[in-house]
Design an enzyme around this catalytic site. Structure first.
Site, PDB file in Angstrom:
ATOM      1  N   GLN A  49       0.847  -1.186   0.000  1.00 21.91           N
ATOM      2  CA  GLN A  49       0.000   0.000   0.000  1.00 21.91           C
ATOM      3  C   GLN A  49       0.884   1.238   0.000  1.00 21.91           C
ATOM      4  O   GLN A  49       1.794   1.376   0.820  1.00 21.91           O
ATOM      5  CB  GLN A  49      -0.915  -0.044   1.238  1.00 21.91           C
ATOM      6  CG  GLN A  49      -2.284   0.536   1.038  1.00 21.91           C
ATOM      7  CD  GLN A  49      -2.363   2.009   1.386  1.00 21.91           C
ATOM      8  OE1 GLN A  49      -1.334   2.678   1.483  1.00 21.91           O
ATOM      9  NE2 GLN A  49      -3.582   2.495   1.565  1.00 21.91           N
ATOM     10  N   HIS A  77      -2.283  -3.787   0.321  1.00 24.57           N
ATOM     11  CA  HIS A  77      -3.463  -3.100  -0.173  1.00 24.57           C
ATOM     12  C   HIS A  77      -4.429  -4.119  -0.782  1.00 24.57           C
ATOM     13  O   HIS A  77      -4.046  -4.848  -1.703  1.00 24.57           O
ATOM     14  CB  HIS A  77      -3.014  -2.092  -1.240  1.00 24.57           C
ATOM     15  CG  HIS A  77      -4.021  -1.060  -1.578  1.00 24.57           C
ATOM     16  ND1 HIS A  77      -3.753  -0.031  -2.439  1.00 24.57           N
ATOM     17  CD2 HIS A  77      -5.302  -0.896  -1.180  1.00 24.57           C
ATOM     18  CE1 HIS A  77      -4.830   0.728  -2.554  1.00 24.57           C
ATOM     19  NE2 HIS A  77      -5.782   0.223  -1.810  1.00 24.57           N
ATOM     20  N   TRP A 108     -10.279  -2.362   8.881  1.00 21.63           N
ATOM     21  CA  TRP A 108     -10.305  -2.130   7.430  1.00 21.63           C
ATOM     22  C   TRP A 108     -10.896  -3.321   6.672  1.00 21.63           C
ATOM     23  O   TRP A 108     -10.485  -3.648   5.571  1.00 21.63           O
ATOM     24  CB  TRP A 108      -8.919  -1.706   6.888  1.00 21.63           C
ATOM     25  CG  TRP A 108      -8.658  -0.289   7.286  1.00 21.63           C
ATOM     26  CD1 TRP A 108      -7.769   0.158   8.234  1.00 21.63           C
ATOM     27  CD2 TRP A 108      -9.359   0.892   6.823  1.00 21.63           C
ATOM     28  NE1 TRP A 108      -7.875   1.525   8.380  1.00 21.63           N
ATOM     29  CE2 TRP A 108      -8.833   1.997   7.531  1.00 21.63           C
ATOM     30  CE3 TRP A 108     -10.381   1.105   5.890  1.00 21.63           C
ATOM     31  CZ2 TRP A 108      -9.294   3.305   7.327  1.00 21.63           C
ATOM     32  CZ3 TRP A 108     -10.841   2.413   5.691  1.00 21.63           C
ATOM     33  CH2 TRP A 108     -10.294   3.486   6.399  1.00 21.63           C
ATOM     34  N   GLU A 123      -9.591  -5.907   3.956  1.00 18.29           N
ATOM     35  CA  GLU A 123      -8.152  -5.609   3.891  1.00 18.29           C
ATOM     36  C   GLU A 123      -7.420  -6.056   5.164  1.00 18.29           C
ATOM     37  O   GLU A 123      -6.277  -6.518   5.099  1.00 18.29           O
ATOM     38  CB  GLU A 123      -7.940  -4.110   3.668  1.00 18.29           C
ATOM     39  CG  GLU A 123      -6.505  -3.724   3.395  1.00 18.29           C
ATOM     40  CD  GLU A 123      -6.418  -2.311   2.852  1.00 18.29           C
ATOM     41  OE1 GLU A 123      -6.273  -2.152   1.624  1.00 18.29           O
ATOM     42  OE2 GLU A 123      -6.510  -1.364   3.661  1.00 18.29           O
ATOM     43  N   TRP A 135      -4.818   5.201  -8.278  1.00 18.48           N
ATOM     44  CA  TRP A 135      -6.104   5.344  -7.594  1.00 18.48           C
ATOM     45  C   TRP A 135      -6.896   6.442  -8.286  1.00 18.48           C
ATOM     46  O   TRP A 135      -6.324   7.469  -8.664  1.00 18.48           O
ATOM     47  CB  TRP A 135      -5.919   5.807  -6.143  1.00 18.48           C
ATOM     48  CG  TRP A 135      -5.097   4.963  -5.251  1.00 18.48           C
ATOM     49  CD1 TRP A 135      -4.146   4.050  -5.598  1.00 18.48           C
ATOM     50  CD2 TRP A 135      -5.120   5.004  -3.816  1.00 18.48           C
ATOM     51  NE1 TRP A 135      -3.589   3.511  -4.470  1.00 18.48           N
ATOM     52  CE2 TRP A 135      -4.163   4.080  -3.366  1.00 18.48           C
ATOM     53  CE3 TRP A 135      -5.860   5.728  -2.877  1.00 18.48           C
ATOM     54  CZ2 TRP A 135      -3.917   3.853  -2.001  1.00 18.48           C
ATOM     55  CZ3 TRP A 135      -5.616   5.507  -1.520  1.00 18.48           C
ATOM     56  CH2 TRP A 135      -4.668   4.574  -1.099  1.00 18.48           C
ATOM     57  N   ARG A 155     -20.291   7.464  -1.310  1.00 15.90           N
ATOM     58  CA  ARG A 155     -20.648   6.693  -0.119  1.00 15.90           C
ATOM     59  C   ARG A 155     -21.958   7.188   0.480  1.00 15.90           C
ATOM     60  O   ARG A 155     -22.013   7.659   1.604  1.00 15.90           O
ATOM     61  CB  ARG A 155     -19.509   6.747   0.896  1.00 15.90           C
ATOM     62  CG  ARG A 155     -18.271   6.073   0.344  1.00 15.90           C
ATOM     63  CD  ARG A 155     -17.278   5.704   1.390  1.00 15.90           C
ATOM     64  NE  ARG A 155     -16.310   4.775   0.807  1.00 15.90           N
ATOM     65  CZ  ARG A 155     -15.221   4.348   1.411  1.00 15.90           C
ATOM     66  NH1 ARG A 155     -14.947   4.751   2.630  1.00 15.90           N
ATOM     67  NH2 ARG A 155     -14.403   3.499   0.812  1.00 15.90           N
TER      68      ARG A 155
HETATM   69  C1  2GW Z   1     -19.724   2.051  -1.669  1.00 19.20           C
HETATM   70  C2  2GW Z   1     -19.666   2.958  -0.640  1.00 19.20           C
HETATM   71  C3  2GW Z   1     -18.549   3.008   0.160  1.00 19.20           C
HETATM   72  C4  2GW Z   1     -17.486   2.160  -0.097  1.00 19.20           C
HETATM   73  C5  2GW Z   1     -17.548   1.241  -1.148  1.00 19.20           C
HETATM   74  C6  2GW Z   1     -18.677   1.187  -1.922  1.00 19.20           C
HETATM   75  C7  2GW Z   1     -18.741   0.266  -3.040  1.00 19.20           C
HETATM   76  C8  2GW Z   1     -17.665  -0.599  -3.289  1.00 19.20           C
HETATM   77  C9  2GW Z   1     -19.833   0.264  -3.946  1.00 19.20           C
HETATM   78  O1  2GW Z   1     -20.841   0.997  -3.819  1.00 19.20           O
HETATM   79  N1  2GW Z   1     -19.805  -0.557  -5.035  1.00 19.20           N
HETATM   80  C10 2GW Z   1     -18.752  -1.385  -5.257  1.00 19.20           C
HETATM   81  O2  2GW Z   1     -18.748  -2.092  -6.272  1.00 19.20           O
HETATM   82  N2  2GW Z   1     -17.710  -1.444  -4.360  1.00 19.20           N
HETATM   83  C11 2GW Z   1     -16.615  -2.392  -4.620  1.00 19.20           C
HETATM   84  O3  2GW Z   1     -15.827  -2.579  -3.450  1.00 19.20           O
HETATM   85  C12 2GW Z   1     -15.679  -1.814  -5.700  1.00 19.20           C
HETATM   86  O4  2GW Z   1     -15.090  -2.869  -6.425  1.00 19.20           O
HETATM   87  C13 2GW Z   1     -14.643  -1.106  -4.851  1.00 19.20           C
HETATM   88  O5  2GW Z   1     -13.445  -0.844  -5.543  1.00 19.20           O
HETATM   89  C14 2GW Z   1     -14.497  -2.108  -3.706  1.00 19.20           C
HETATM   90  C15 2GW Z   1     -13.880  -1.565  -2.404  1.00 19.20           C
HETATM   91  O6  2GW Z   1     -14.458  -0.329  -2.062  1.00 19.20           O
HETATM   92  P1  2GW Z   1     -13.575   1.010  -2.154  1.00 19.20           P
HETATM   93  O7  2GW Z   1     -12.815   0.974  -3.439  1.00 19.20           O
HETATM   94  O8  2GW Z   1     -14.447   2.214  -1.950  1.00 19.20           O
HETATM   95  O9  2GW Z   1     -12.634   0.868  -0.930  1.00 19.20           O
HETATM   96  P2  2GW Z   1     -11.187   1.619  -0.708  1.00 19.20           P
HETATM   97  O10 2GW Z   1     -10.699   2.184  -2.001  1.00 19.20           O
HETATM   98  O11 2GW Z   1     -11.340   2.561   0.426  1.00 19.20           O
HETATM   99  O12 2GW Z   1     -10.337   0.410  -0.394  1.00 19.20           O
HETATM  100  C16 2GW Z   1      -9.643  -0.355   0.536  1.00 19.20           C
HETATM  101  O13 2GW Z   1     -10.378  -0.763   1.681  1.00 19.20           O
HETATM  102  C17 2GW Z   1     -11.537  -1.569   1.416  1.00 19.20           C
HETATM  103  C18 2GW Z   1     -12.113  -2.007   2.752  1.00 19.20           C
HETATM  104  O14 2GW Z   1     -12.563  -0.896   3.489  1.00 19.20           O
HETATM  105  C19 2GW Z   1     -11.196  -2.786   0.583  1.00 19.20           C
HETATM  106  O15 2GW Z   1     -10.367  -3.660   1.316  1.00 19.20           O
HETATM  107  C20 2GW Z   1     -10.474  -2.356  -0.675  1.00 19.20           C
HETATM  108  O16 2GW Z   1     -10.080  -3.503  -1.415  1.00 19.20           O
HETATM  109  C21 2GW Z   1      -9.249  -1.544  -0.316  1.00 19.20           C
HETATM  110  O17 2GW Z   1      -8.615  -1.088  -1.494  1.00 19.20           O
END
Ligand code: 2GW
Ligand code: MN
Length: 297
Positions: A178, A211, A245, A248, A285, A294
């Site tokens: 990460q 990550h 997290w 993760e 990113w 969100r």
């Molecule tokens: C919706 C609201 C808030 C957070 C996520 C979502 C959401 C996620 C969604 O509405 N639709 C969706 O398809 N996702 C999937 O989940 C999508 O593939 C997204 O990339 C993934 C993880 O959510 P993301 O990208 O917002 O999380 P990050 O970038 O803050 O990522 C890290 O932490 C996460 C756990 O909290 C996961 O472990 C992720 O893999 C990490 O990169």
């Protein structure tokens, strides 16, 4: 394993530049204590690797979930950029999980690109959307992905490819360092610190902060990973605890106990808000307006 192909190349000046940009001093970290390579530009020979894989063709899977607003907002750029830069010249199968099939966009893919989509239910809480990917991946790997690919990568959708992300990244069990924590001591890693959780990592333990936006490897190794993370997530739910997290945290616990055979440097998943001068970035990113996406917290 094939990952050993990245061993034995001399590190060029280019890599010093990359590391230098990181923390204003030259520090070489190209191997883990257990001798897995840490992949930076300049530590591999793409020409040599391409020749090897031309003689030993492989099929590579790429899984991605895009549900709700993430489908509207991120999927097109992710896939279009993957088509250009993810494993160029090799056979790739995209496994795309969406909650609304009618929104699956049409992109004209390259000739060795295939797309398989599947509708999955959107969990009510975003934490569950993220965590339940482990369950869906376990089922799909077991049911068919394992028979269709030699290697598989599982990625977040809120990213886009910027430069060739190629066969140098193939390995048995591949983890992404990460970007924010690359130079932090492990006491600062945001691991789960409550012993009640299955994701618990004791203070002072841990090699990298990994990550969850990118992990991969051979289907059997990735299947073991996602099964194990899913089991940890479900055990925590039973005990009324949720890791800090989410998936993760469980991934980090898994990689502590099952060392990756290849670590991708932050060139392979860079956050340009850290700084914009980073060179050799292959995947970045996306800018994220959390308030906008969100809405279902
Ligand atoms: C919706 C609201 C808030 C957070 C996520 C979502 C959401 C996620 C969604 O509405 N639709 C969706 O398809 N996702 C999937 O989940 C999508 O593939 C997204 O990339 C993934 C993880 O959510 P993301 O990208 O917002 O999380 P990050 O970038 O803050 O990522 C890290 O932490 C996460 C756990 O909290 C996961 O472990 C992720 O893999 C990490 O990169
Ligand atoms: Mn993400």
């Amino acid at each position: 394993g094939r990952s050993c192909l990245v061993f034995g190349f001399t590190v060029t000046v280019g890599m010093f530049t990359a590391v230098h940009l990181f923390h204003n001093k030259v520090e070489l970290r190209t191997k883990t204590p257990w001798n897995a390579p840490i992949l930076w530009e300049g530590t591999f020979n793409r020409t040599y690797l391409e020749e090897y894989y031309r003689n030993n063709p492989v099929t590579i899977g790429l899984t991605v979930f895009a549900l709700g607003k993430y489908l509207d907002k991120y999927l097109e750029k992710f896939l279009a950029s993957a088509d250009k830069y993810f494993m160029p010249g090799h056979k790739v199968i995209y496994y795309v999980m969406v909650d609304d099939h009618s929104k699956l966009l049409y992109i004209e893919y390259g000739t060795s690109r295939f797309l398989k989509s599947r509708v999955v239910a959107k969990e009510a809480r975003w934490q569950d959307i993220s965590m339940m990917r482990m369950k869906t991946l376990a089922d799909m790997l077991q049911d068919f992905i394992k028979d269709e690919v030699d290697y598989v990568f599982c990625m977040d959708v809120d990213m886009d490819f910027r430069a060739p992300y190629g066969v140098e990244t193939l390995g048995e069990l591949v983890a992404q360092a990460q970007a924010w924590f690359m130079n932090s001591p492990n006491t600062e890693f945001t691991y789960e610190r409550r012993p009640e959780s299955k994701a618990y990592i004791e203070m002072g333990q841990g090699d990298f902060y990994y990550h969850a936006a990118v992990f991969g490897g051979t289907p059997s190794r990735v299947l073991d990973l996602v099964r194990s993370c899913y089991a940890g997530i479900m055990e925590d739910k039973k005990n009324n605890i949720e890791a800090v997290w989410h998936d993760e945290s469980h991934l980090n616990k898994y990689f502590l106990e099952h060392k990756p055979t290849l670590i991708l440097s932050p060139e392979y998943c860079w956050d340009f808000t850290i700084h914009t001068e980073m060179e050799h970035v292959k995947l970045a990113w996306a800018m994220k307006d959390y308030a906008e996406v969100r809405d279902n917290v």
